[in-house]
Design an enzyme around this catalytic site. Structure first.
Site, PDB file in Angstrom:
ATOM      1  N   ILE A  43       3.879  -4.156   6.041  1.00  0.00           N
ATOM      2  CA  ILE A  43       2.817  -5.126   5.723  1.00  0.00           C
ATOM      3  C   ILE A  43       2.197  -4.698   4.405  1.00  0.00           C
ATOM      4  CG2 ILE A  43       0.687  -6.224   6.517  1.00  0.00           C
ATOM      5  CD1 ILE A  43       1.428  -5.239   9.397  1.00  0.00           C
ATOM      6  N   CYS A  53       4.006   0.987   6.117  1.00  0.00           N
ATOM      7  CA  CYS A  53       5.443   0.895   6.393  1.00  0.00           C
ATOM      8  C   CYS A  53       5.682   0.408   7.824  1.00  0.00           C
ATOM      9  CB  CYS A  53       6.103   2.255   6.251  1.00  0.00           C
ATOM     10  SG  CYS A  53       6.052   2.948   4.601  1.00  0.00           S
ATOM     11  N   GLU A  55       7.538   1.688  10.092  1.00  0.00           N
ATOM     12  CA  GLU A  55       7.526   2.766  11.092  1.00  0.00           C
ATOM     13  C   GLU A  55       6.105   3.013  11.601  1.00  0.00           C
ATOM     14  OE1 GLU A  55       8.948   2.690   8.131  1.00  0.00           O
ATOM     15  OE2 GLU A  55      10.641   4.067   7.973  1.00  0.00           O
ATOM     16  N   CYS A  89       5.448   8.591   6.777  1.00  0.00           N
ATOM     17  CA  CYS A  89       5.913   8.166   8.110  1.00  0.00           C
ATOM     18  C   CYS A  89       6.545   9.331   8.860  1.00  0.00           C
ATOM     19  CB  CYS A  89       6.898   7.009   7.995  1.00  0.00           C
ATOM     20  SG  CYS A  89       6.078   5.467   7.522  1.00  0.00           S
TER      21      CYS A  89
HETATM   22  N1  THU Z   1       8.957   0.752   3.510  1.00  0.00           N
HETATM   23  C1  THU Z   1       8.951   0.798   4.877  1.00  0.00           C
HETATM   24  O1  THU Z   1       8.393  -0.083   5.539  1.00  0.00           O
HETATM   25  N2  THU Z   1       9.590   1.817   5.478  1.00  0.00           N
HETATM   26  C2  THU Z   1      10.315   2.774   4.820  1.00  0.00           C
HETATM   27  O2  THU Z   1      10.946   3.592   5.464  1.00  0.00           O
HETATM   28  C3  THU Z   1      10.320   2.830   3.360  1.00  0.00           C
HETATM   29  C4  THU Z   1       9.560   1.760   2.673  1.00  0.00           C
HETATM   30  C5  THU Z   1       8.312  -0.411   2.848  1.00  0.00           C
HETATM   31  C6  THU Z   1       7.037  -0.144   2.138  1.00  0.00           C
HETATM   32  C7  THU Z   1       7.041  -1.276   1.117  1.00  0.00           C
HETATM   33  O3  THU Z   1       6.517  -2.446   1.729  1.00  0.00           O
HETATM   34  C8  THU Z   1       8.511  -1.521   0.823  1.00  0.00           C
HETATM   35  O4  THU Z   1       9.217  -0.933   1.902  1.00  0.00           O
HETATM   36  C9  THU Z   1       8.984  -0.943  -0.490  1.00  0.00           C
HETATM   37  O5  THU Z   1       8.677   0.413  -0.585  1.00  0.00           O
END
Ligand code: THU
Length: 133
Positions: A43, A53, A55, A89
């Site tokens: 989000i 993230c 996770e 995370c």
């Molecule tokens: N992101 C995640 O949701 N999880 C990950 O393991 C790495 C990155 C998201 C954060 C951001 O919204 C986008 O991916 C680019 O970094």
């Protein structure tokens, strides 16, 4: 639930991704030690650093419902990569994942890599819990 099923729940979770800035959709699915499942997506926010993230969305959903112990986590993204959880995370996972917990990295096409959590973060801050007692 097998790895493929958890992986497809991670992919499903990414359908709710709010990521207009990076245009990277990420989904996570947690299997908890009691067998329950929690899903989360990334989000983003106009104030970029407030982005969360997938996770951590899933972990905070689980913990806020009183379910704290994670057995496995699957992460799917639409990038074509086996996307690794970020450092923040990993530390949050370290707080709640079983010692033998597993991370399943799922590529857009469904290809999976399974790694022990300990391999991604061999050293973490959880020892500090005892120190603070
Ligand atoms: N992101 C995640 O949701 N999880 C990950 O393991 C790495 C990155 C998201 C954060 C951001 O919204 C986008 O991916 C680019 O970094």
């Amino acid at each position: 639930m097998n790895d493929a099923e958890l992986a497809s729940l991670a992919k499903e979770a990414a359908t709710h991704s709010y990521s207009p800035f990076s245009r990277v959709s990420v989904g996570a699915a947690l299997e908890m030690s009691d067998g329950s499942i929690y899903q989360g997506c990334n989000i983003e926010n106009t104030s970029f650093s407030l982005t969360i993230c997938a996770e951590r969305t899933a972990i905070f959903k689980a913990v806020s419902e009183g379910v704290k112990q994670i057995r496995r986590v699957a992460v799917w993204s639409d990038t074509g990569l086996h996307l690794f959880p970020c450092g923040a995370c990993l530390q949050v996972l370290a707080e709640f994942i079983e010692p033998e917990g597993k991370v399943i990295l799922v590529r857009k096409d469904g290809d999976r890599k399974v790694l022990p959590f300990k391999e991604l973060l061999p050293h973490d801050l959880t020892d500090l819990r005892d120190h603070m007692k």
